[in-house]
Design a protein around this motif. Sequence first.
Motif, PDB file in Angstrom:
ATOM      1  N   ASN A   1      47.066  28.369 -44.385  1.00 52.60           N
ATOM      2  CA  ASN A   1      48.250  29.333 -44.535  1.00 52.60           C
ATOM      3  C   ASN A   1      48.934  28.693 -46.045  1.00 52.60           C
ATOM      4  OD1 ASN A   1      50.414  30.831 -44.115  1.00 52.60           O
ATOM      5  ND2 ASN A   1      51.457  29.373 -42.825  1.00 52.60           N
ATOM      6  N   GLY A   2      49.245  29.594 -46.836  1.00 54.24           N
ATOM      7  CA  GLY A   2      49.948  29.339 -48.067  1.00 54.24           C
ATOM      8  C   GLY A   2      49.025  28.973 -49.154  1.00 54.24           C
ATOM      9  N   ALA A   3      47.968  28.807 -48.665  1.00 52.30           N
ATOM     10  CA  ALA A   3      46.833  28.322 -49.869  1.00 52.30           C
ATOM     11  C   ALA A   3      46.421  29.901 -50.651  1.00 52.30           C
ATOM     12  CB  ALA A   3      45.427  28.056 -49.494  1.00 52.30           C
ATOM     13  N   THR A   4      46.339  29.278 -52.229  1.00 51.39           N
ATOM     14  CA  THR A   4      46.085  30.572 -53.289  1.00 51.39           C
ATOM     15  C   THR A   4      44.703  30.048 -53.791  1.00 51.39           C
ATOM     16  OG1 THR A   4      48.296  31.078 -53.676  1.00 51.39           O
ATOM     17  CG2 THR A   4      46.694  31.576 -55.222  1.00 51.39           C
ATOM     18  N   LEU A   5      43.709  30.852 -54.044  1.00 50.75           N
ATOM     19  CA  LEU A   5      42.454  30.628 -54.602  1.00 50.75           C
ATOM     20  C   LEU A   5      42.561  31.549 -55.981  1.00 50.75           C
ATOM     21  CD1 LEU A   5      40.016  30.704 -51.773  1.00 50.75           C
ATOM     22  CD2 LEU A   5      40.935  29.047 -52.516  1.00 50.75           C
ATOM     23  N   LEU A   6      42.590  30.955 -56.912  1.00 54.67           N
ATOM     24  CA  LEU A   6      42.530  31.736 -58.233  1.00 54.67           C
ATOM     25  C   LEU A   6      41.277  31.249 -58.976  1.00 54.67           C
ATOM     26  CD1 LEU A   6      43.968  33.409 -60.395  1.00 54.67           C
ATOM     27  CD2 LEU A   6      44.861  31.154 -61.562  1.00 54.67           C
TER      28      LEU A   6
ATOM     29  N   ASN B   1      48.302  38.391 -45.741  1.00 55.67           N
ATOM     30  CA  ASN B   1      48.606  38.998 -47.185  1.00 55.67           C
ATOM     31  C   ASN B   1      49.778  38.656 -47.705  1.00 55.67           C
ATOM     32  OD1 ASN B   1      46.042  40.078 -47.520  1.00 55.67           O
ATOM     33  ND2 ASN B   1      46.680  42.262 -46.813  1.00 55.67           N
ATOM     34  N   LYS B   2      50.836  38.060 -46.627  1.00 56.26           N
ATOM     35  CA  LYS B   2      52.141  37.657 -47.244  1.00 56.26           C
ATOM     36  C   LYS B   2      51.989  36.417 -47.724  1.00 56.26           C
ATOM     37  CE  LYS B   2      54.426  41.618 -44.928  1.00 56.26           C
ATOM     38  NZ  LYS B   2      55.164  41.812 -43.966  1.00 56.26           N
ATOM     39  N   HIS B   3      51.190  35.554 -47.091  1.00 59.68           N
ATOM     40  CA  HIS B   3      51.192  33.810 -46.987  1.00 59.68           C
ATOM     41  C   HIS B   3      49.983  33.333 -47.867  1.00 59.68           C
ATOM     42  CE1 HIS B   3      54.602  33.891 -44.383  1.00 59.68           C
ATOM     43  NE2 HIS B   3      54.119  34.902 -43.806  1.00 59.68           N
ATOM     44  N   ARG B   4      49.184  34.091 -48.493  1.00 62.67           N
ATOM     45  CA  ARG B   4      48.038  33.529 -49.326  1.00 62.67           C
ATOM     46  C   ARG B   4      47.414  34.578 -49.784  1.00 62.67           C
ATOM     47  NH1 ARG B   4      46.881  33.646 -44.162  1.00 62.67           N
ATOM     48  NH2 ARG B   4      47.409  31.466 -43.698  1.00 62.67           N
TER      49      ARG B   4
END
Length: 75
Positions: free
Chosen positions: A18-23, A59-62
């Motif tokens: 939860n909350g993680a972003t992969l760029l 979609n709203k959290h990561r």
Amino acid sequence: FYFPNGTYAINKTVTVENGATLLLDPHAEIMAVATMDVMFQFNNINHASASITSYDYINKHRFIDGGIFNANNMA
């Protein structure tokens, strides 16, 4: 988490917390190298079978941005 240009082999499902972003760099490739049901799982909710409600929550959290995802006929 940032993935620079390159190929990244995964041999099991990756869980995105939860909350993680992969760029990913536009040329970064994440490639399945072993048989698995899905390449990514979100907080133990299988993306492919998640309901619309849980999909909206996800979609709203990561998010995942960029890159190439190659299931390689294994996922």
